[in-house]
Each structure stands twice: as structure tokens, then as C-alpha cells.
Enzyme design. Structure first.
Site, mmCIF file in Angstrom:
data_model
loop_
_atom_site.group_PDB
_atom_site.id
_atom_site.type_symbol
_atom_site.label_atom_id
_atom_site.label_comp_id
_atom_site.label_asym_id
_atom_site.label_seq_id
_atom_site.Cartn_x
_atom_site.Cartn_y
_atom_site.Cartn_z
ATOM 1 N N PRO A 165 -25.519 44.030 -17.039
ATOM 2 C CA PRO A 165 -24.605 45.176 -16.949
ATOM 3 C C PRO A 165 -23.894 45.129 -15.606
ATOM 4 O O PRO A 165 -24.543 45.030 -14.560
ATOM 5 C CB PRO A 165 -25.545 46.386 -17.053
ATOM 6 C CG PRO A 165 -26.904 45.868 -16.701
ATOM 7 C CD PRO A 165 -26.938 44.426 -17.067
ATOM 8 N N GLY A 191 -25.190 37.574 -13.948
ATOM 9 C CA GLY A 191 -24.246 38.573 -13.467
ATOM 10 C C GLY A 191 -23.063 37.932 -12.761
ATOM 11 O O GLY A 191 -22.029 37.663 -13.357
ATOM 12 N N GLN A 198 -27.185 51.072 -20.367
ATOM 13 C CA GLN A 198 -28.025 51.227 -19.177
ATOM 14 C C GLN A 198 -27.786 52.599 -18.551
ATOM 15 O O GLN A 198 -26.637 53.023 -18.392
ATOM 16 C CB GLN A 198 -27.722 50.149 -18.135
ATOM 17 C CG GLN A 198 -28.723 50.183 -16.984
ATOM 18 C CD GLN A 198 -28.432 49.179 -15.893
ATOM 19 O OE1 GLN A 198 -27.469 49.322 -15.150
ATOM 20 N NE2 GLN A 198 -29.274 48.151 -15.788
ATOM 21 N N THR A 258 -20.946 46.747 -13.005
ATOM 22 C CA THR A 258 -20.145 47.918 -12.704
ATOM 23 C C THR A 258 -18.666 47.559 -12.618
ATOM 24 O O THR A 258 -18.296 46.605 -11.961
ATOM 25 C CB THR A 258 -20.603 48.540 -11.367
ATOM 26 O OG1 THR A 258 -21.995 48.798 -11.443
ATOM 27 C CG2 THR A 258 -19.871 49.832 -11.094
ATOM 28 N N CYS A 288 -30.486 49.406 -8.894
ATOM 29 C CA CYS A 288 -29.248 49.657 -8.151
ATOM 30 C C CYS A 288 -29.561 49.937 -6.679
ATOM 31 O O CYS A 288 -30.343 50.837 -6.366
ATOM 32 C CB CYS A 288 -28.495 50.842 -8.752
ATOM 33 S SG CYS A 288 -26.916 51.157 -7.924
ATOM 34 N N LYS A 333 -34.848 47.315 -15.888
ATOM 35 C CA LYS A 333 -34.328 46.310 -14.946
ATOM 36 C C LYS A 333 -34.712 46.748 -13.538
ATOM 37 O O LYS A 333 -34.461 47.898 -13.154
ATOM 38 C CB LYS A 333 -32.806 46.191 -15.071
ATOM 39 C CG LYS A 333 -32.190 45.128 -14.162
ATOM 40 C CD LYS A 333 -30.683 45.014 -14.428
ATOM 41 C CE LYS A 333 -30.070 43.874 -13.605
ATOM 42 N NZ LYS A 333 -29.910 44.227 -12.182
ATOM 43 N N GLY A 341 -30.739 36.149 -10.631
ATOM 44 C CA GLY A 341 -30.409 35.800 -9.264
ATOM 45 C C GLY A 341 -29.930 34.377 -9.082
ATOM 46 O O GLY A 341 -30.703 33.439 -9.250
ATOM 47 N N ASP A 342 -28.629 34.222 -8.799
ATOM 48 C CA ASP A 342 -28.024 32.964 -8.335
ATOM 49 C C ASP A 342 -27.822 31.912 -9.418
ATOM 50 O O ASP A 342 -27.456 30.778 -9.094
ATOM 51 C CB ASP A 342 -28.836 32.344 -7.187
ATOM 52 C CG ASP A 342 -29.082 33.303 -6.049
ATOM 53 O OD1 ASP A 342 -28.203 34.137 -5.795
ATOM 54 O OD2 ASP A 342 -30.163 33.233 -5.428
#
Length: 654
Positions: free
Chosen positions: A295, A518, A349, A297, A382, A422, A495-496
Site C-alpha cells: 500500500p 514498495g 489498509q 500513499t 507508518c 503490517k 525492504g530494498d
């Protein structure tokens, strides 16, 4: 690569290097703080909405809040561009207006069409070329313009009509020539392809629209939530009279939770015949081997998710929504639950700080969306200050008892719809606690799936994600499941991840069922194809421009093809390009695969189009948008989330 390039530079082949100086690294920490759907400020940011509070809520931002905005363009404003001469939308779509002469907009369609800006040409994929001008538009001689209505070009194609068989904006469409004809009386009439409209009803009609009656009930606080009410009364009783809204004990014993759940379900059954099923009847999630788009933003809107689905994303999730805004009936917040039929596994979410916000939100989501919702995800990751300081997001990592109460209540309110979580590794560096929390989320509180971003809140993007710790957490969850003879739940890491090789190495090393992607998807949406096909794709510049065209098409279908819709699509397309320009074609690299944190020296592409797509100048992003959406209106501006040159600003014109 030139030996003069500093450490951390992308290994670009010498023949493509223009300079050893590297670009400034975009501040993803700052950009992550931006949003677009709070307090009615669809085009602003969460920070903007917070800073604009009035009365007793008004306060000056703290030093930490000011520091957190470093690297981000603050106070972003995106005006809604409209036609200079407004036609009543009912007249535009061939209907009668009940206001008649009292309508504030004109009913004179001929006058509107005479003043309207000329139609835009939406190019087909066959019109895309590698060299300037990159799009082969028809010559002026090839266009068909009616002298009485010079705005209408009968040679254009409407991307909405081409897919749906009709166009909801009618005469206001900026691609009107694609679906209009002149009647015997000399009037322009919008056409409909009934066969195509019937075919598209299943495959193109967006889901999860919330009606006005629901919004009215929410705003007047008359929406019934009997299951939530019963559960919150239990919490209040358990707290010896303490208000359930503020109660957040540090622990919940598993047996107490199960006894409480059984009693409350029995009570709710007596009051409501449509009470949710018991926990044991929850749908199980079979996500192993599936790819998951995080998800995101602002940029994780429906058109972008559709694009990622086209490239192979299996699981999608809407932008983070605030529970409090859902309960207040915010149209902006409820727009985040929209789903395209192509999204095969779709979730919503939500972020909130306590059961009294999240449990009723879950109950309403279940009632309103029903079978069009596959899961609801609780945001416990977040990191931004204005979410964290309310007790939401990653703040819940240090409130295990409260989180447990939230999960139990949401599970009960959602019926058979699963609830997922999450989270991050912890709040502060050196104080990871996810390995203690995650086993409890599944075994005690019935989380249906877990996603762990391998960074703390404090760390943000300052260092690489800790995949060794993700592995430790996976092992802790699996050990607890084996000990209690429970079905394994899906666990995703994050992550990454930026390449197929990297993705599968992380899966094999950590034991996760998959990786939530993401930033990698923002920079290269085709990463899902790479992952599925286990290859690195040296995508051509022409294929990347075709991707941009597809995003524009999806944006027009979602936001509308009238003037406001075109420029909303333009804004979100520029948002997408503000990430995609960071992609370095793998054909330019000396070593593979590319890495997400490598900084790019100045380089040229293999052709002019590839060079243009690598430009970090926002004026070039607008130029690309104009290939598909026509010229940007006079006075239109675009300010990216990251600190950079903003199109239309004074600094960009100096």
C-alpha cells in the site's frame, strides 16, 4: 565505470557516463510523509491538514516535526482545473436538469462547444517512436474539424469510450470527437456502443462505491455497529469501569481473549441475525509464491495498481486510510477502497490508535464492501510523526495489549474476512521487538497474515533493511505455530527488493512466503514480471513509454476524461514519473542486478527517449504527460513529493 565516481554510485558503463558527479539522493523518508486524502484536502498532505487545524487543536509544529519535513516539498497544493465556460453535467450527458434556468451552469451546449479547448489526440501504441517527437500525431491536414464547432476533432479517439462503449463525461470530454455525431437538426449527440458497454460492465466497472445514504449515516453518527458496540462494552467492563476508548493494558492472556470472544459472539447472535462467523470459520489466505504490491500513499492509487497487476502483481492493497476519517464519512477516505475487477486479491489498509476507532471501521467495511474485500490490513508500520504521535501506525508496536484488543475486535466485526498486520522491526534502533510480537499476532489474536518491513521507525530508509532479523522473526512465528499445532499463516518481508535475483535470494534466505514490494514497484512497475519470470528485464525506452500511455489511459478511465479528470490524471502521472526517472536501464550497467540505493551519475541513454525518461527535471515529466493528455493548462503547476524543481514555480522559471 569511471574510477572517479564516488562510493555508492551505480556502475554505469563508461560510454554512457556524462559526469562522475552523482544526483542528489531523493529523500524517501520525507516523501513517505505526504498524503492526499485527509480533512477534505484531496490534493494536500497530512502535514498540511494538521497544520491547518483551528481552535484548541491549533498548535505550532515542534522542532522534530519541522526536521521531519526536511527533504520534502511542504505545503503542496494542486488546484482543480476546470473549463472556463462550465456546461451543466446533466445537459452534457443528454439528461434534463431539474434546476432549469436556476442552474448555476450553462445549458447552451453550442456556446460551450464553441468556447471549449480543442480535443486532445490520445495516441495508440503504434504512434510511439524512439526519436523526437516520440509520438507520431496526425498532421493538421489529416484532422476533421467541424467549422461550427472547432473544438471537436472527429479523428481523435476517446480512451474511455474505446474501452467502455460510452463516456460518462459526455460533451465535456476532452476527446469528444471519438464518440459524438451531429443529428439531422444540427445538434451534437454523444454516441453509445451498447454491445461494448455490456461487455465492459463486468471487466471494467469499478467496485466498492459508497452511496450517499451511507455517508449521511456516518456523518450523523447513525450508522449501526452492534457487534462493535457489544465488544467495546466488554472491554469497558474488563477495565473495571475504565473507558474502553482509552484502555490499553499491556498484555492480554490468550485464554481470556478466547473466552471473551465466545461470550460476545453469543450475545451479538441474539441481537443481530447477520452476526459474523466465529474465528475458526475465517477464510484462510493461500499467498505463498504470490507477489504483493505494498500500500503506497498518494502514488498507490487505482490506476497505478492496475498497471502493476498488468505486470504480474497478485495482491494489491489500497492506500492507508485513517479509521477516524472513515467513521466521519469522508468521501476522500472512502474513495481509497475502490477496486478494479482486475485486482484479484484486494485489501484495504487502515490506521488507528484504539479499538473504538478500528473495530467499528472494520464492521462498516465488512457490511459495505462484503465479497469485494479479501482482507483488511492494520497499519502498524507508518513512521511519520503525525501518525505516530496519535498512537497509530508504528506506535502500536509498543502497545501489544492494545493491538491484541484491536485484532480480536476487528476479527469479530469482519466476519469471515481475514485481518492482516503490517509492521516494522521496532520503534527505536537497537530495540527490535517484532520477534516477540509476531508469534502472538497469529496464535493468540488470529492475524491471518503478517508483513514485516525490515527497518525500525527510527531508522526509516537510512540503512538497508535487516533481512537476518526478518528470518529470526519468521522462525519465531513458525516455532509457535508448530508448538500449538496451528496452520501456518503467510509471512511477507519487505525492504530494498529491486530485482528478480534479489527477490528470490531474500525469499530463500529468510523463509518468507514472498516479498512486499514498495519503492521497487514505484521505480520499475515491471518488477513483478521480472519476479514471476525469474529474469532481469532490459526494458526498452519505447516499452517504458507504452507503460506511461497505459497509466494515462487508466487514469482517464478512473478520474474522468473531462478537463478536471485530465489534469488530475496528469498530476498523478507526474507523481509516478517522479519515481520512475530513477530507473537506470540494466543495459547501461557494468554489473547486474541494479540496486535500489545506488546513486546515478549523470548519464545518457541508448537513444533520446531513454535519456528523456531518465530526466530528473519535473518540466520533462510534464512534457511527457503532454504526449498523452495534451498541453498543460496555463497556470497549472506540479510540485513533487521529493525536494526538486517544481514545474510552474518561480524557481523553475528563473
Amino acid at each position: 565505470m569511471s574510477s572517479t565516481c564516488p562510493p555508492g554510485s551505480a556502475p554505469i558503463k563508461a560510454e554512457f557516463l556524462l559526469s562522475s558527479a552523482v544526483r542528489d539522493a531523493p529523500d524517501d523518508d520525507a516523501a513517505e510523509g505526504g498524503s492526499s486524502h485527509v480533512s477534505g484536502n484531496r490534493n494536500g498532505t497530512r502535514e498540511d491538514a494538521e497544520d491547518n487545524r483551528t481552535g484548541p487543536q491549533r498548535r505550532k509544529p515542534t522542532r522534530e516535526e519541522k526536521k521531519s519535513k526536511k527533504g520534502q516539498n511542504k505545503g503542496r497544493r494542486f488546484q482543480k482545473v476546470r473549463d472556463d465556460f462550465e456546461l451543466c453535467w446533466k445537459i452534457a450527458t443528454g439528461k434534463d436538469c431539474e434546476f432549469g434556468t436556476e442552474c448555476r451552469n450553462t445549458h447552451d451546449a453550442d456556446a460551450y462547444l464553441a468556447a471549449k479547448t480543442r480535443d486532445v489526440h490520445f495516441p495508440s501504441t503504434d504512434c510511439i517512436i524512439d526519436e523526437p517527437p516520440f509520438i507520431k500525431f496526425p498532421s493538421e491536414d489529416a484532422t476533421m474539424i467541424d467549422e461550427s464547432s472547432p473544438s471537436i476533432d472527429l479523428t481523435t479517439t476517446c480512451p474511455v469510450y474505446a474501452v467502455r462503449g460510452d463516456c460518462k463525461t459526455g460533451l465535456k470530454c476532452r476527446f469528444l470527437g471519438g464518440h459524438v455525431r451531429k443529428t439531422e437538426t444540427g445538434k451534437w449527440e454523444v454516441t453509445v456502443d451498447e454491445e461494448k458497454r455490456a461487455q465492459s460492465a463486468i471487466f471494467e466497472t469499478e467496485l466498492n462505491f459508497i452511496g450517499g445514504d451511507t455517508v449521511k449515516k456516518l456523518r450523523s453518527k447513525k450508522y449501526p455497529t452492534p457487534i462493535s458496540d457489544a465488544y467495546l462494552k466488554e472491554l469497558q467492563a474488563e477495565g473495571d469501569g475504565q473507558n474502553a476508548k482509552d484502555a490499553a493494558p499491556e498484555t492480554i492472556h490468550a485464554s481470556t481473549v478466547r473466552q471473551s470472544e465466545s461470550a460476545s459472539v453469543a450475545e451479538a447472535q441474539a441481537d443481530t441475525p447477520d452476526v459474523p462467523v466465529r474465528t475458526v470459520e475465517k477464510k484462510r489466505l493461500h499467498w505463498s509464491g504470490k507477489s504483493y504490491l505494498a500500500p503506497l500513499t498518494t502514488v498507490g492509487n487505482l490506476p497505478f495498481r492496475r498497471l502493476c497487476v498488468d505486470y504480474g502483481a497478485d495482491i494489491t492493497c489500497g492506500e492507508m486510510g485513517l479509521a477516524n476519517s472513515f467513521l466521519q464519512g469522508s468521501k476522500e477516505e472512502w474513495s481509497l477502497v475502490r477496486r478494479h475487477p482486475s485486482e484479484k486479491i484486494f485489501g484495504v489498509q487502515v490506521a488507528g490508535s484504539k479499538p473504538s476507532l478500528l473495530v467499528p471501521t472494520a464492521e462498516i467495511l465488512a457490511k459495505e464492501l462484503g465479497n469485494n474485500l479479501d482482507f483488511v490490513d492494520i497499519n502498524c508500520g507508518c513512521p511519520i510523526d503525525l501518525v505516530f504521535k496519535t498512537g497509530s501506525g508504528s506506535a502500536l508496536l509498543d502497545s501489544a495489549g492494545k493491538l491484541g484488543k484491536i485484532l480480536v475486535g476487528m476479527n469479530r466485526a469482519m466476519g469471515e474476512i481475514p485481518v492482516t498486520v503490517k509492521l516494522r522491526t521496532g520503534v527505536k534502533d537497537g530495540k527490535n521487538n517484532a520477534h516477540k510480537l509476531m508469534p502472538r499476532l497469529g496464535s493468540e489474536w488470529n492475524a491471518a497474515a503478517l508483513t514485516l518491513h525490515g527497518r525500525t521507525r527510527q531508522q526509516r530508509y537510512s540503512r538497508l533493511a535487516d533481512w537476518d532479523y526478518i528470518k529470526l522473526c519468521v522462525e519465531a512465528v513458525r516455532a509457535r505455530e508448530a508448538e500449538e499445532d496451528l496452520h501456518p499463516i503467510p509471512i511477507f518481508g519487505g525492504g530494498d527488493s529491486f530485482s528478480s535475483q534479489d527477490y528470490w535470494e531474500k525469499v530463500d534466505h529468510s523463509g518468507v512466503d514472498g516479498v512486499m514490494i514498495g519503492r521497487g514497484a514505484l521505480i520499475k512497475p515491471w518488477i513483478f514480471t521480472e519476479v514471476k519470470e525469474r529474469r532481469e528485464w532490459d526494458i526498452s525506452a519505447r516499452e517504458r513509454l507504452e507503460l506511461v500511455r497505459k497509466f494515462a489511459e487508466y487514469g482517464l478511465n478512473h478520474f474522468g476524461s473531462d478537463t478536471p479528470g485530465v489534469n488530475t490524471t496528469r498530476r498523478y502521472l507526474c507523481e509516478a514519473l517522479s519515481f520512475q526517472y530513477r530507473y537506470i536501464p540494466i543495459g547501461l550497467l557494468e554489473t547486474l542486478p541494479g540496486r535500489i540505493n545506488d546513486r546515478a551519475p549523470a548519464f545518457r541513454g541508448r537513444n533520446e527517449l531513454e535519456t528523456l525518461l531518465a530526466s530528473g527535471n519535473s518540466q520533462d515529466w510534464v512534457r511527457i504527460s503532454e504526449m498523452f493528455l495534451g498541453p498543460a493548462p496555463e497556470g497549472w503547476t506540479f510540485t513533487p513529493k521529493h525536494k526538486s524543481n517544481a514545474y510552474g514555480s518561480e524557481e523553475s522559471q528563473g
